[in-house]
Scaffold this motif. Structure first.
Motif, PDB file in Angstrom:
ATOM      1  N   ALA A   1       0.819  -1.212   0.000  1.00 50.67           N
ATOM      2  CA  ALA A   1       0.000   0.000   0.000  1.00 50.67           C
ATOM      3  C   ALA A   1       0.853   1.262   0.000  1.00 50.67           C
TER       4      ALA A   1
ATOM      5  N   PRO B   1      -7.956   2.137   4.691  1.00 52.08           N
ATOM      6  CA  PRO B   1      -8.585   1.890   3.385  1.00 52.08           C
ATOM      7  C   PRO B   1      -7.604   1.344   2.343  1.00 52.08           C
ATOM      8  N   GLU B   2      -6.371   1.798   2.370  1.00 54.08           N
ATOM      9  CA  GLU B   2      -5.373   1.279   1.427  1.00 54.08           C
ATOM     10  C   GLU B   2      -5.012  -0.169   1.738  1.00 54.08           C
TER      11      GLU B   2
ATOM     12  N   LYS C   1      -7.017  -2.333   3.081  1.00 55.86           N
ATOM     13  CA  LYS C   1      -8.165  -3.124   2.626  1.00 55.86           C
ATOM     14  C   LYS C   1      -8.152  -3.269   1.107  1.00 55.86           C
ATOM     15  N   ARG C   2      -7.787  -2.215   0.409  1.00 57.64           N
ATOM     16  CA  ARG C   2      -7.743  -2.265  -1.050  1.00 57.64           C
ATOM     17  C   ARG C   2      -6.684  -3.251  -1.527  1.00 57.64           C
TER      18      ARG C   2
ATOM     19  N   GLY D   1     -12.811  -5.301   2.123  1.00 60.58           N
ATOM     20  CA  GLY D   1     -13.761  -4.224   1.877  1.00 60.58           C
ATOM     21  C   GLY D   1     -15.160  -4.711   1.642  1.00 60.58           C
TER      22      GLY D   1
END
Length: 115
Positions: free
Chosen positions: A43, A87-88, A90-91, A96
């Motif tokens: 990430a 969030p990164e 999870k991406r 997500g």
């Protein structure tokens, strides 16, 4: 009389605020610990140990040394973790969850059993 009630209410509000800051920091620390170390590199974020130390110090400060300046600095670090790093992570890890899909959705749309 009124001043005493206001001070008691303010003290209660501040206690709730400090408790909320502590809970957020603990949740962020647990989430940081659960993420894989290679996900941080993928990430392009600071490494896992960095976030574990920052969030661990934040939890310790909230529990042991209630100095408002340090608590606010820890709150900022916690917010950065929640809005930027998590969030990164999870991406990168494919997390997500789904966004509005059904359990029968396939790669080309919903599966209807050949109907």
């Amino acid at each position: 009389m009124v001043g005493t009630v206001l001070m008691t209410a303010f003290g209660g509000f501040m206690s709730l605020l400090f408790l909320g800051m502590l809970v957020l920091a603990v949740v962020a620390l647990v989430m940081a610990a659960m993420a894989r170390d290679d996900a941080y590199r993928a990430a392009d974020k600071q490494n896992k140990m960095f976030w574990m130390i920052i969030l661990g110090v934040t939890v310790a400060v909230n529990l042991l040394v209630p100095i408002l300046f340090l608590q606010i600095a820890g709150l900022i670090a916690t917010i950065v973790f929640f809005v930027d790093v998590r969030p990164e992570l999870k991406r990168v890890t494919g997390g997500g969850g789904r966004r509005g899909g059904s359990s029968s959705d396939g790669p080309y749309g919903p599966y209807n059993g050949g109907r």
